[in-house]
Structures are given as structure tokens and as C-alpha cells.
Write a protein that holds these residues in place. Structure first.
Motif, PDB file in Angstrom:
ATOM      1  N   MET A 109       0.858  -1.168   0.000  1.00  0.00           N
ATOM      2  CA  MET A 109       0.000   0.000   0.000  1.00  0.00           C
ATOM      3  C   MET A 109       0.897   1.221   0.000  1.00  0.00           C
ATOM      4  SD  MET A 109      -1.846   0.083   3.738  1.00  0.00           S
ATOM      5  CE  MET A 109      -0.771  -0.928   4.724  1.00  0.00           C
ATOM      6  N   LYS A 110       0.586   2.143  -0.912  1.00  0.00           N
ATOM      7  CA  LYS A 110       1.467   3.296  -1.120  1.00  0.00           C
ATOM      8  C   LYS A 110       0.650   4.536  -1.469  1.00  0.00           C
ATOM      9  CE  LYS A 110       5.326   4.801  -4.009  1.00  0.00           C
ATOM     10  NZ  LYS A 110       6.239   4.394  -5.091  1.00  0.00           N
ATOM     11  N   VAL A 111       1.101   5.667  -0.924  1.00  0.00           N
ATOM     12  CA  VAL A 111       0.512   6.972  -1.219  1.00  0.00           C
ATOM     13  C   VAL A 111       1.607   7.857  -1.796  1.00  0.00           C
ATOM     14  CG1 VAL A 111      -0.516   9.054  -0.212  1.00  0.00           C
ATOM     15  CG2 VAL A 111      -1.230   6.787   0.598  1.00  0.00           C
ATOM     16  N   SER A 112       1.277   8.547  -2.860  1.00  0.00           N
ATOM     17  CA  SER A 112       2.198   9.534  -3.430  1.00  0.00           C
ATOM     18  C   SER A 112       1.757  10.921  -3.009  1.00  0.00           C
ATOM     19  CB  SER A 112       2.208   9.456  -4.958  1.00  0.00           C
ATOM     20  OG  SER A 112       2.864   8.296  -5.389  1.00  0.00           O
ATOM     21  N   VAL A 113       2.698  11.677  -2.469  1.00  0.00           N
ATOM     22  CA  VAL A 113       2.451  13.057  -2.060  1.00  0.00           C
ATOM     23  C   VAL A 113       3.223  13.950  -3.021  1.00  0.00           C
ATOM     24  CG1 VAL A 113       2.727  14.761  -0.215  1.00  0.00           C
ATOM     25  CG2 VAL A 113       2.204  12.373   0.360  1.00  0.00           C
ATOM     26  N   ILE A 114       2.509  14.871  -3.640  1.00  0.00           N
ATOM     27  CA  ILE A 114       3.150  15.783  -4.588  1.00  0.00           C
ATOM     28  C   ILE A 114       2.935  17.199  -4.082  1.00  0.00           C
ATOM     29  CG2 ILE A 114       3.283  16.562  -6.984  1.00  0.00           C
ATOM     30  CD1 ILE A 114       1.914  13.866  -7.744  1.00  0.00           C
ATOM     31  N   ILE A 115       4.030  17.929  -3.924  1.00  0.00           N
ATOM     32  CA  ILE A 115       3.924  19.317  -3.482  1.00  0.00           C
ATOM     33  C   ILE A 115       4.349  20.229  -4.633  1.00  0.00           C
ATOM     34  CG2 ILE A 115       4.181  18.790  -1.043  1.00  0.00           C
ATOM     35  CD1 ILE A 115       7.048  19.638  -1.122  1.00  0.00           C
ATOM     36  N   GLY A 116       3.653  21.353  -4.726  1.00  0.00           N
ATOM     37  CA  GLY A 116       3.905  22.279  -5.820  1.00  0.00           C
ATOM     38  C   GLY A 116       5.214  23.027  -5.690  1.00  0.00           C
ATOM     39  N   SER A 117       5.677  23.222  -4.457  1.00  0.00           N
ATOM     40  CA  SER A 117       6.958  23.888  -4.230  1.00  0.00           C
ATOM     41  C   SER A 117       7.475  23.518  -2.846  1.00  0.00           C
ATOM     42  CB  SER A 117       6.821  25.410  -4.350  1.00  0.00           C
ATOM     43  OG  SER A 117       6.104  25.930  -3.251  1.00  0.00           O
ATOM     44  N   TYR A 145       5.252  11.523 -14.110  1.00  0.00           N
ATOM     45  CA  TYR A 145       5.332  10.891 -12.790  1.00  0.00           C
ATOM     46  C   TYR A 145       4.032  10.175 -12.431  1.00  0.00           C
ATOM     47  CZ  TYR A 145       5.259  10.043  -7.864  1.00  0.00           C
ATOM     48  OH  TYR A 145       5.108   9.422  -6.644  1.00  0.00           O
ATOM     49  N   VAL A 146       2.902  10.839 -12.605  1.00  0.00           N
ATOM     50  CA  VAL A 146       1.623  10.230 -12.229  1.00  0.00           C
ATOM     51  C   VAL A 146       1.369   8.975 -13.062  1.00  0.00           C
ATOM     52  CG1 VAL A 146      -0.886  10.549 -12.153  1.00  0.00           C
ATOM     53  CG2 VAL A 146       0.627  12.369 -11.342  1.00  0.00           C
ATOM     54  N   LYS A 147       1.595   9.037 -14.344  1.00  0.00           N
ATOM     55  CA  LYS A 147       1.362   7.872 -15.206  1.00  0.00           C
ATOM     56  C   LYS A 147       2.288   6.714 -14.847  1.00  0.00           C
ATOM     57  CE  LYS A 147      -0.832  10.072 -19.092  1.00  0.00           C
ATOM     58  NZ  LYS A 147      -0.853  10.319 -20.530  1.00  0.00           N
ATOM     59  N   GLU A 153       1.186   5.256 -11.046  1.00  0.00           N
ATOM     60  CA  GLU A 153      -0.171   4.854 -10.672  1.00  0.00           C
ATOM     61  C   GLU A 153      -0.378   3.349 -10.557  1.00  0.00           C
ATOM     62  OE1 GLU A 153      -3.310   6.410 -13.105  1.00  0.00           O
ATOM     63  OE2 GLU A 153      -2.335   5.813 -14.940  1.00  0.00           O
ATOM     64  N   ASN A 154       0.549   2.536 -11.018  1.00  0.00           N
ATOM     65  CA  ASN A 154       0.443   1.094 -10.785  1.00  0.00           C
ATOM     66  C   ASN A 154       0.784   0.743  -9.342  1.00  0.00           C
ATOM     67  OD1 ASN A 154      -0.428   0.425 -13.349  1.00  0.00           O
ATOM     68  ND2 ASN A 154       1.659   0.166 -14.121  1.00  0.00           N
ATOM     69  N   GLU A 155       1.587   1.568  -8.680  1.00  0.00           N
ATOM     70  CA  GLU A 155       1.968   1.328  -7.286  1.00  0.00           C
ATOM     71  C   GLU A 155       1.211   2.224  -6.317  1.00  0.00           C
ATOM     72  OE1 GLU A 155       6.157   1.771  -6.859  1.00  0.00           O
ATOM     73  OE2 GLU A 155       6.638   0.187  -8.268  1.00  0.00           O
ATOM     74  N   SER A 156       1.006   3.466  -6.658  1.00  0.00           N
ATOM     75  CA  SER A 156       0.347   4.416  -5.761  1.00  0.00           C
ATOM     76  C   SER A 156      -1.163   4.214  -5.829  1.00  0.00           C
ATOM     77  CB  SER A 156       0.695   5.852  -6.155  1.00  0.00           C
ATOM     78  OG  SER A 156       2.072   6.072  -5.969  1.00  0.00           O
ATOM     79  N   ALA A 189      -5.755  14.760 -10.663  1.00  0.00           N
ATOM     80  CA  ALA A 189      -7.035  14.061 -10.860  1.00  0.00           C
ATOM     81  C   ALA A 189      -7.390  13.914 -12.335  1.00  0.00           C
ATOM     82  CB  ALA A 189      -8.145  14.787 -10.109  1.00  0.00           C
ATOM     83  N   ALA A 190      -6.956  14.856 -13.151  1.00  0.00           N
ATOM     84  CA  ALA A 190      -7.219  14.767 -14.589  1.00  0.00           C
ATOM     85  C   ALA A 190      -6.369  13.699 -15.257  1.00  0.00           C
ATOM     86  CB  ALA A 190      -6.962  16.128 -15.246  1.00  0.00           C
ATOM     87  N   ILE A 191      -5.245  13.348 -14.628  1.00  0.00           N
ATOM     88  CA  ILE A 191      -4.321  12.379 -15.211  1.00  0.00           C
ATOM     89  C   ILE A 191      -4.653  10.946 -14.789  1.00  0.00           C
ATOM     90  CG2 ILE A 191      -1.893  11.652 -15.291  1.00  0.00           C
ATOM     91  CD1 ILE A 191      -1.174  14.647 -14.796  1.00  0.00           C
ATOM     92  N   THR A 192      -5.142  10.772 -13.566  1.00  0.00           N
ATOM     93  CA  THR A 192      -5.360   9.433 -13.018  1.00  0.00           C
ATOM     94  C   THR A 192      -6.809   9.231 -12.575  1.00  0.00           C
ATOM     95  OG1 THR A 192      -4.559   7.820 -11.382  1.00  0.00           O
ATOM     96  CG2 THR A 192      -4.692  10.122 -10.663  1.00  0.00           C
ATOM     97  N   THR A 193      -7.190   7.969 -12.472  1.00  0.00           N
ATOM     98  CA  THR A 193      -8.498   7.645 -11.887  1.00  0.00           C
ATOM     99  C   THR A 193      -8.346   7.199 -10.433  1.00  0.00           C
ATOM    100  OG1 THR A 193      -8.359   5.378 -12.730  1.00  0.00           O
ATOM    101  CG2 THR A 193      -9.544   7.008 -14.088  1.00  0.00           C
TER     102      THR A 193
END
Length: 160
Positions: free
Chosen positions: A1-9, A47-49, A52-55, A73-77
Motif C-alpha cells: 500500500m502506497k501513497v504519493s504526495v506531490i507538493i507544488g513547491s 510521474y503520475v502515469k 499509478e500502478n503502485e500508488s 485528478a485529470a491524469i489518473t483515476t
């Protein structure tokens, strides 16, 4: 189980630190990336694409225009949780509105301005649909939270 955290800066890293700590407390693997939706759109999409198999859940943290979570959200389901961050001028209200006002079909679950711990808990709740051990950890957390409320009531119960 994995969560990806993305920060804008990097200026949003103090919120990310709270997210990471809480996710690790739950035993959830976490990966943090700094990728701006405005300044590095192709890198974000890549990165998102690729992840998304792991996150299983994404958390986006951004201030000001705060389009990061919506772009994710526009890139992944996969589920996306947005954390609006305070900016220098409007205290995060603009980020809150940018994060919460998503078009139909591209939802972002949004927590309070700077709400890193709640975002981590929400991510854990989403994952707990699949992972029973995580569900038990969340139940334990609720018991601990209730104890702090019960003790506060006891301490202040006779004061008012």
C-alpha cells in the motif's frame, strides 16, 4: 500500500512533513515529489502515469492558484486528496477554492487549509477499504482521540 504526495513547491514542505509522519505511523509507504503543475506539467504527467500502478492514493499540496490536485485528478483515476496551502496574500482561501471547485467527473477530496494530518487519515481510510489491518489502526486512532476529548471534559467539566 502506497501513497504519493506531490507538493507544488518546497515552501509547502512543512505540510508534507505532517502527511508523511502520519502515513508512516499507519505503516503506509509514502513517496514525496516536488512537481509544479504550472512550471513542470510534462514532468507531473510523466510521474503520475508511471507511479499509478503502485500508488493507490495521491495527495497534492499547493497554494495560490492551487491547480496541482486537479491536474493530478485529470491524469489518473486513483483517488486524489487536495491540501490547500496558505499563501502570502489571501491566507489560503484562494487555494481552498481552486482545490475544492472541480468540474464534474474530475473530483478532488479536499481537506482544510494546511490539513496535512487529516489528508493522511483520509488516505488511510480510503486504503482501509482494502486493507483490514489499516482499518484496525484507524479504529485505535479514534479510541485515542476519544480519550483526549474525555480527559478534556473531565478537566474542564466542573469549571463551567
Amino acid at each position: 500500500m502506497k501513497v504519493s504526495v506531490i507538493i507544488g513547491s518546497l515552501s509547502d514542505s512543512s505540510i508534507a512533513d505532517k502527511v508523511v509522519k502520519k502515513l508512516k505511523d499507519f505503516g503506509i509507504e509514502v513517496e514525496v515529489k516536488v512537481i509544479s503543475a504550472h512550471r513542470a506539467l510534462k514532468s507531473l504527467e510523466k510521474y503520475v502515469k508511471e507511479s499509478e500502478n503502485e500508488s493507490e492514493v495521491y495527495i497534492g499540496i499547493a497554494g495560490k492558484a492551487a491547480h496541482l490536485s486537479g491536474v493530478i485528478a485529470a491524469i489518473t483515476t486513483r483517488p486524489v486528496i487536495g491540501i490547500p496551502a496558505k499563501s502570502s496574500h489571501l491566507g489560503g482561501i484562494e487555494a481552498l477554492l481552486s482545490t475544492v471547485e472541480m468540474p464534474t467527473g474530475v473530483p478532488v477530496a479536499t481537506v482544510a487549509i494546511g490539513g496535512g494530518e487529516n489528508a493522511a487519515i483520509l488516505a488511510a481510510e480510503i486504503l482501509a477499504v482494502k486493507y483490514d489491518d489499516l482499518r484496525e489502526k484507524l479504529k485505535d486512532l479514534r479510541v485515542e482521540i476519544k480519550k483526549t476529548i474525555d480527559s478534556t471534559e473531565y478537566i474542564y467539566g466542573n469549571k463551567y
